[in-house]
Design a protein around this motif. Structure first.
Motif, short mmCIF file in Angstrom:
data_model
loop_
_atom_site.label_atom_id
_atom_site.label_comp_id
_atom_site.label_asym_id
_atom_site.label_seq_id
_atom_site.Cartn_x
_atom_site.Cartn_y
_atom_site.Cartn_z
N ASN A 21 0.82 -1.21 0.00
CA ASN A 21 0.00 0.00 0.00
C ASN A 21 0.86 1.27 0.00
O ASN A 21 0.38 2.34 0.35
N ARG A 22 2.11 1.16 -0.41
CA ARG A 22 3.03 2.30 -0.41
C ARG A 22 3.69 2.43 -1.78
O ARG A 22 3.59 1.54 -2.61
N LEU A 23 4.38 3.53 -1.97
CA LEU A 23 5.20 3.72 -3.17
C LEU A 23 6.64 3.90 -2.74
O LEU A 23 6.92 4.58 -1.76
N ARG A 24 7.54 3.30 -3.49
CA ARG A 24 8.97 3.51 -3.25
C ARG A 24 9.49 4.38 -4.38
O ARG A 24 9.30 4.08 -5.56
N PHE A 25 10.15 5.45 -4.03
CA PHE A 25 10.79 6.35 -4.99
C PHE A 25 12.29 6.15 -4.85
O PHE A 25 12.83 6.26 -3.76
N ALA A 26 12.94 5.86 -5.95
CA ALA A 26 14.38 5.62 -5.91
C ALA A 26 15.07 6.44 -6.99
O ALA A 26 14.56 6.58 -8.10
N GLY A 27 16.18 7.00 -6.63
CA GLY A 27 16.94 7.78 -7.60
C GLY A 27 18.29 8.12 -7.04
O GLY A 27 18.62 7.78 -5.91
N THR A 28 19.07 8.76 -7.82
CA THR A 28 20.41 9.22 -7.51
C THR A 28 21.33 8.07 -7.09
O THR A 28 21.03 7.34 -6.17
N MET A 29 22.40 7.94 -7.81
CA MET A 29 23.40 6.94 -7.48
C MET A 29 24.73 7.66 -7.36
O MET A 29 25.07 8.49 -8.20
N GLU A 30 25.45 7.36 -6.31
CA GLU A 30 26.73 8.00 -6.07
C GLU A 30 27.80 6.94 -5.95
O GLU A 30 27.62 5.95 -5.25
N GLY A 32 31.33 5.80 -4.59
CA GLY A 32 32.22 6.19 -3.52
C GLY A 32 32.45 5.03 -2.59
O GLY A 32 32.33 3.87 -2.96
N GLY A 33 32.69 5.34 -1.35
CA GLY A 33 32.94 4.33 -0.34
C GLY A 33 31.68 3.66 0.13
O GLY A 33 30.69 3.57 -0.59
N SER A 34 31.69 3.21 1.35
CA SER A 34 30.55 2.50 1.90
C SER A 34 29.77 3.36 2.89
O SER A 34 29.11 2.85 3.78
N ASP A 35 29.82 4.67 2.72
CA ASP A 35 29.09 5.59 3.58
C ASP A 35 27.60 5.50 3.26
O ASP A 35 27.18 5.73 2.13
N ALA A 36 26.79 5.16 4.23
CA ALA A 36 25.35 5.01 4.04
C ALA A 36 24.58 6.23 4.54
O ALA A 36 23.37 6.15 4.76
N THR A 37 25.25 7.36 4.69
CA THR A 37 24.57 8.59 5.13
C THR A 37 23.63 9.06 4.04
O THR A 37 23.98 9.09 2.86
N ILE A 38 22.43 9.46 4.43
CA ILE A 38 21.45 9.96 3.47
C ILE A 38 21.69 11.44 3.25
O ILE A 38 21.77 12.22 4.19
N ASP A 39 21.81 11.82 1.99
CA ASP A 39 21.98 13.21 1.61
C ASP A 39 20.59 13.85 1.56
O ASP A 39 19.79 13.56 0.67
N ALA A 40 20.29 14.73 2.51
CA ALA A 40 18.97 15.35 2.61
C ALA A 40 18.62 16.13 1.34
O ALA A 40 17.45 16.14 0.92
N HIS A 41 19.61 16.75 0.71
CA HIS A 41 19.36 17.50 -0.53
C HIS A 41 18.86 16.56 -1.64
O HIS A 41 17.91 16.88 -2.35
N ILE A 46 14.31 13.99 -4.87
CA ILE A 46 13.47 12.86 -5.26
C ILE A 46 12.01 13.18 -4.93
O ILE A 46 11.11 12.97 -5.75
N ALA A 47 11.77 13.71 -3.74
CA ALA A 47 10.40 14.05 -3.32
C ALA A 47 9.81 15.13 -4.23
O ALA A 47 8.64 15.06 -4.62
N HIS A 51 6.49 14.86 -6.77
CA HIS A 51 5.36 15.80 -6.77
C HIS A 51 5.19 16.45 -8.15
O HIS A 51 4.07 16.67 -8.61
N ALA A 52 6.30 16.73 -8.86
CA ALA A 52 6.22 17.37 -10.18
C ALA A 52 5.53 16.45 -11.19
O ALA A 52 4.75 16.90 -12.02
N TYR A 53 5.82 15.15 -11.13
CA TYR A 53 5.25 14.20 -12.07
C TYR A 53 3.90 13.67 -11.60
O TYR A 53 3.07 13.27 -12.40
N LEU A 54 3.73 13.57 -10.30
CA LEU A 54 2.50 13.02 -9.72
C LEU A 54 1.92 14.05 -8.76
O LEU A 54 2.05 13.93 -7.54
N PRO A 55 1.27 15.10 -9.28
CA PRO A 55 0.84 16.23 -8.44
C PRO A 55 -0.09 15.84 -7.30
O PRO A 55 -0.13 16.51 -6.28
N ASP A 56 -0.82 14.73 -7.45
CA ASP A 56 -1.73 14.31 -6.37
C ASP A 56 -1.01 13.56 -5.25
O ASP A 56 -1.59 13.27 -4.22
N PHE A 57 0.26 13.23 -5.48
CA PHE A 57 1.01 12.50 -4.48
C PHE A 57 1.46 13.44 -3.36
O PHE A 57 2.05 14.49 -3.62
N ALA A 58 1.16 13.06 -2.15
CA ALA A 58 1.59 13.84 -0.98
C ALA A 58 2.37 12.92 -0.06
O ALA A 58 1.79 12.06 0.60
#
Length: 154
Positions: A21-30, A32-41, A46-47, A51-58
């Motif tokens: 009952n959910r959607l997974r959005f995946a993008g951006t590949m970097e 580098g090393g094995s750093d699993a820190t999420i880049d907030a930018h 991605i969010a 929203h740009a492609y799926l305007p009803d998605f919140a």
């Protein structure tokens, strides 16, 4: 947002996959090393693309705590090889171990041919002989020791 199958937002380079009952959005590949820190930018990008492609998605708001949540961003490592090709076939020196890994971002695309190669290895005989030429470039043996090889061997 009721999606029945995955879609790819080409210009944004974001994949959207329905999961229960959910959607997974995946993008951006970097790379580098094995750093699993999420880049907030990148997560915001991605969010915004979603929203740009799926305007009803919140999207659900991100949790403030560090605890795991279904709506929280996630990152993971992709298996890649030095030559960019997947590793498919028997592991040298281990007659009961087959490898099917290193597909980078093409795991779903290459799954059918990978399955054929692994099935042929398991079946042996004629089926294995028929896939041998296709499977050769992906053999785990290509990463073996170069000592003792002649120029003609590779």
């Amino acid at each position: 947002m009721p999606l029945r199958h995955s879609v790819y937002l080409g210009e944004a380079k974001v994949a959207v996959t329905p999961l229960s009952n959910r959607l997974r959005f995946a993008g951006t590949m970097e790379f580098g090393g094995s750093d699993a820190t999420i880049d907030a930018h990148r997560l915001r990008g991605i969010a915004q693309s979603a929203h740009a492609y799926l305007p009803d998605f919140a999207p659900e708001p991100q949790p403030q705590s560090q605890s795991q949540s279904q709506s929280q961003g996630w990152t993971g490592l992709r298996p890649m090889t030095p030559d960019g090709l997947p590793v498919i076939g028997p592991l040298p020196g281990k007659d009961n171990v087959l490898v099917a890994s290193g597909h980078s971002m093409l795991g779903v695309t290459l799954a059918p041919v990978t399955a054929d190669i692994i099935a042929a290895e398991i079946s042996g005989g004629r089926q294995r002989a028929e896939t041998a030429h296709t499977a050769r470039p992906f053999s785990p043996q290509r990463f073996g020791s170069r000592r003792g090889r002649t120029r003609a061997d590779g």
